[in-house]
Design a protein around this motif. Structure first.
Motif, PDB file in Angstrom:
ATOM      1  N   ILE A 296       9.474 -43.301 -31.064  1.00  0.00           N
ATOM      2  CA  ILE A 296       8.311 -42.409 -31.102  1.00  0.00           C
ATOM      3  C   ILE A 296       7.848 -42.080 -29.685  1.00  0.00           C
ATOM      4  O   ILE A 296       7.391 -40.968 -29.412  1.00  0.00           O
ATOM      5  CB  ILE A 296       7.158 -43.030 -31.926  1.00  0.00           C
ATOM      6  CG1 ILE A 296       6.000 -42.051 -32.085  1.00  0.00           C
ATOM      7  CG2 ILE A 296       6.686 -44.340 -31.306  1.00  0.00           C
ATOM      8  CD1 ILE A 296       6.282 -40.872 -32.953  1.00  0.00           C
ATOM      9  N   GLU A 297       8.009 -43.021 -28.767  1.00  0.00           N
ATOM     10  CA  GLU A 297       7.619 -42.765 -27.368  1.00  0.00           C
ATOM     11  C   GLU A 297       8.513 -41.700 -26.751  1.00  0.00           C
ATOM     12  O   GLU A 297       8.040 -40.813 -26.030  1.00  0.00           O
ATOM     13  CB  GLU A 297       7.702 -44.050 -26.549  1.00  0.00           C
ATOM     14  CG  GLU A 297       6.631 -45.086 -26.875  1.00  0.00           C
ATOM     15  CD  GLU A 297       6.961 -45.908 -28.118  1.00  0.00           C
ATOM     16  OE1 GLU A 297       6.078 -46.657 -28.570  1.00  0.00           O
ATOM     17  OE2 GLU A 297       8.096 -45.791 -28.653  1.00  0.00           O
ATOM     18  N   GLU A 298       9.818 -41.764 -27.034  1.00  0.00           N
ATOM     19  CA  GLU A 298      10.755 -40.753 -26.527  1.00  0.00           C
ATOM     20  C   GLU A 298      10.449 -39.391 -27.133  1.00  0.00           C
ATOM     21  O   GLU A 298      10.512 -38.355 -26.456  1.00  0.00           O
ATOM     22  CB  GLU A 298      12.189 -41.164 -26.846  1.00  0.00           C
ATOM     23  CG  GLU A 298      12.669 -42.365 -26.038  1.00  0.00           C
ATOM     24  CD  GLU A 298      13.997 -42.894 -26.538  1.00  0.00           C
ATOM     25  OE1 GLU A 298      14.704 -43.543 -25.725  1.00  0.00           O
ATOM     26  OE2 GLU A 298      14.331 -42.694 -27.724  1.00  0.00           O
ATOM     27  N   TYR A 299      10.131 -39.403 -28.412  1.00  0.00           N
ATOM     28  CA  TYR A 299       9.772 -38.165 -29.101  1.00  0.00           C
ATOM     29  C   TYR A 299       8.529 -37.529 -28.475  1.00  0.00           C
ATOM     30  O   TYR A 299       8.506 -36.335 -28.164  1.00  0.00           O
ATOM     31  CB  TYR A 299       9.540 -38.467 -30.573  1.00  0.00           C
ATOM     32  CG  TYR A 299       8.969 -37.327 -31.385  1.00  0.00           C
ATOM     33  CD1 TYR A 299       9.748 -36.230 -31.728  1.00  0.00           C
ATOM     34  CD2 TYR A 299       7.649 -37.365 -31.828  1.00  0.00           C
ATOM     35  CE1 TYR A 299       9.225 -35.196 -32.494  1.00  0.00           C
ATOM     36  CE2 TYR A 299       7.119 -36.344 -32.589  1.00  0.00           C
ATOM     37  CZ  TYR A 299       7.908 -35.259 -32.924  1.00  0.00           C
ATOM     38  OH  TYR A 299       7.379 -34.232 -33.666  1.00  0.00           O
ATOM     39  N   ALA A 300       7.485 -38.326 -28.300  1.00  0.00           N
ATOM     40  CA  ALA A 300       6.213 -37.806 -27.790  1.00  0.00           C
ATOM     41  C   ALA A 300       6.343 -37.275 -26.368  1.00  0.00           C
ATOM     42  O   ALA A 300       5.659 -36.323 -25.985  1.00  0.00           O
ATOM     43  CB  ALA A 300       5.144 -38.899 -27.841  1.00  0.00           C
ATOM     44  N   ALA A 301       7.244 -37.866 -25.584  1.00  0.00           N
ATOM     45  CA  ALA A 301       7.402 -37.453 -24.186  1.00  0.00           C
ATOM     46  C   ALA A 301       8.428 -36.334 -24.017  1.00  0.00           C
ATOM     47  O   ALA A 301       8.460 -35.689 -22.969  1.00  0.00           O
ATOM     48  CB  ALA A 301       7.831 -38.653 -23.339  1.00  0.00           C
ATOM     49  N   GLY A 302       9.255 -36.089 -25.040  1.00  0.00           N
ATOM     50  CA  GLY A 302      10.389 -35.179 -24.880  1.00  0.00           C
ATOM     51  C   GLY A 302      10.157 -33.776 -25.418  1.00  0.00           C
ATOM     52  O   GLY A 302       9.057 -33.397 -25.823  1.00  0.00           O
ATOM     53  N   GLN A 303      11.245 -33.030 -25.480  1.00  0.00           N
ATOM     54  CA  GLN A 303      11.197 -31.615 -25.837  1.00  0.00           C
ATOM     55  C   GLN A 303      11.080 -31.367 -27.336  1.00  0.00           C
ATOM     56  O   GLN A 303      10.794 -30.236 -27.761  1.00  0.00           O
ATOM     57  CB  GLN A 303      12.470 -30.926 -25.340  1.00  0.00           C
ATOM     58  CG  GLN A 303      13.757 -31.481 -25.951  1.00  0.00           C
ATOM     59  CD  GLN A 303      14.995 -30.761 -25.495  1.00  0.00           C
ATOM     60  OE1 GLN A 303      15.016 -29.529 -25.456  1.00  0.00           O
ATOM     61  NE2 GLN A 303      16.026 -31.507 -25.108  1.00  0.00           N
ATOM     62  N   TYR A 304      11.295 -32.396 -28.168  1.00  0.00           N
ATOM     63  CA  TYR A 304      11.325 -32.188 -29.604  1.00  0.00           C
ATOM     64  C   TYR A 304       9.957 -32.363 -30.276  1.00  0.00           C
ATOM     65  O   TYR A 304       9.798 -32.042 -31.450  1.00  0.00           O
ATOM     66  CB  TYR A 304      12.326 -33.141 -30.259  1.00  0.00           C
ATOM     67  CG  TYR A 304      13.742 -32.919 -29.790  1.00  0.00           C
ATOM     68  CD1 TYR A 304      14.481 -31.831 -30.251  1.00  0.00           C
ATOM     69  CD2 TYR A 304      14.337 -33.784 -28.871  1.00  0.00           C
ATOM     70  CE1 TYR A 304      15.781 -31.609 -29.817  1.00  0.00           C
ATOM     71  CE2 TYR A 304      15.637 -33.577 -28.431  1.00  0.00           C
ATOM     72  CZ  TYR A 304      16.352 -32.487 -28.905  1.00  0.00           C
ATOM     73  OH  TYR A 304      17.635 -32.272 -28.469  1.00  0.00           O
ATOM     74  N   ALA A 305       8.990 -32.884 -29.555  1.00  0.00           N
ATOM     75  CA  ALA A 305       7.666 -33.105 -30.141  1.00  0.00           C
ATOM     76  C   ALA A 305       6.990 -31.777 -30.459  1.00  0.00           C
ATOM     77  O   ALA A 305       7.219 -30.766 -29.792  1.00  0.00           O
ATOM     78  CB  ALA A 305       6.794 -33.918 -29.187  1.00  0.00           C
ATOM     79  N   GLU A 306       6.150 -31.792 -31.495  1.00  0.00           N
ATOM     80  CA  GLU A 306       5.392 -30.596 -31.836  1.00  0.00           C
ATOM     81  C   GLU A 306       4.521 -30.177 -30.664  1.00  0.00           C
ATOM     82  O   GLU A 306       3.924 -31.004 -29.982  1.00  0.00           O
ATOM     83  CB  GLU A 306       4.530 -30.857 -33.071  1.00  0.00           C
ATOM     84  CG  GLU A 306       5.348 -31.023 -34.334  1.00  0.00           C
ATOM     85  CD  GLU A 306       4.491 -31.048 -35.587  1.00  0.00           C
ATOM     86  OE1 GLU A 306       3.252 -30.972 -35.463  1.00  0.00           O
ATOM     87  OE2 GLU A 306       5.048 -31.123 -36.686  1.00  0.00           O
TER      88      GLU A 306
END
Length: 243
Positions: free
Chosen positions: A107-117
């Motif tokens: 979830i940390e990678e998601y929130a910091a990366g290009q795929y997060a809303e």
């Protein structure tokens, strides 16, 4: 579901699936499918009771002055929505949005990366799907939400559904589906108590690092959501009373 039965040339058809639910053989989940539905005369056919789509701007073109649609939407807190979507996409192999990229992502990678809303609600309400989002987009999204949509809140699901029901008169409408009119109350209670698409996942503390990272990417959606809460509690109850 209707997408599985789309035909390049007519006719429009009502498809009944195994559980008795009925759908029209059009795909309203993407712009090309919406254009096809317009070309097939979806609104003029009178077959659909409800159209479900995220593409409000494109779907509006399916209707015309003589056959106007009425928009309603169920809004969810943007950060909780983003967290829920991440964990859903990790498992939802049946979805067209599924990607292996989420499988081992944290979830940390998601929130910091290009795929997060990234201000998803503002983007869809203003048809600004790429590039930056600014105050002018937020202002337009507020205007569209207030002038075009009857607003419900996921966090207020039961009163939201009651409001939709009162406004559209669903309890007095015979849809011809698998649930008889006299049994709809039981059906609604079951859906509220045990949603079909519920997906359990970890929760994250408001003010925590994951929350803060997602907040930075969804600041305009947060302001729009606060406006939706205002509309729901302070403005639109009068709209329903006038119907």
């Amino acid at each position: 579901i209707g997408a599985a039965y789309v035909k390049d040339t007519g006719p429009l058809e009502v498809i009944q699936v195994k559980n008795g639910n009925r759908y029209i053989n059009v795909d309203m989940s993407n712009p090309s499918g919406i254009t096809h539905a317009k070309e097939m005369g979806l609104s003029q056919s009178g077959l659909a009771n409800v159209v479900m789509t995220s593409w409000i701007d494109q779907t509006a073109l399916v209707f015309d002055e003589g056959l106007k649609g009425r928009c309603f939407t169920m809004m969810r807190h943007p950060i909780r929505r983003a967290v829920s979507m991440f964990y859903y996409l990790k498992d939802a192999t049946w979805e067209h949005t599924y990607s292996e990229v989420y499988k081992n992502m944290t979830i940390e990678e998601y929130a910091a990366g290009q795929y997060a809303e990234d201000n998803w609600m503002v983007r869809f309400l203003t048809n600004e799907m790429s590039g930056g989002v600014y105050e002018r987009h937020l202002d337009l999204a507020k205007q569209v939400l207030e002038s075009k949509c009857l607003v419900g809140l996921m966090e207020e699901f039961s009163p939201s559904f009651k409001r939709f029901n009162e406004y559209f008169g669903w309890s007095k409408t015979e849809f011809g589906g698998p649930v008889k009119m006299e049994n709809r109350g039981t059906c609604v209670a079951r859906v509220i108590g045990n949603p079909d698409n519920a997906h359990s996942h970890p929760t994250y503390e408001e003010g925590g690092e994951v929350w803060k990272m997602l907040m930075r990417k969804n600041q305009y959606d947060m302001i729009l959501y606060d406006h939706a809460v205002h509309l729901f509690h302070d403005v639109q109850q009068e709209l329903v009373r006038r119907t």
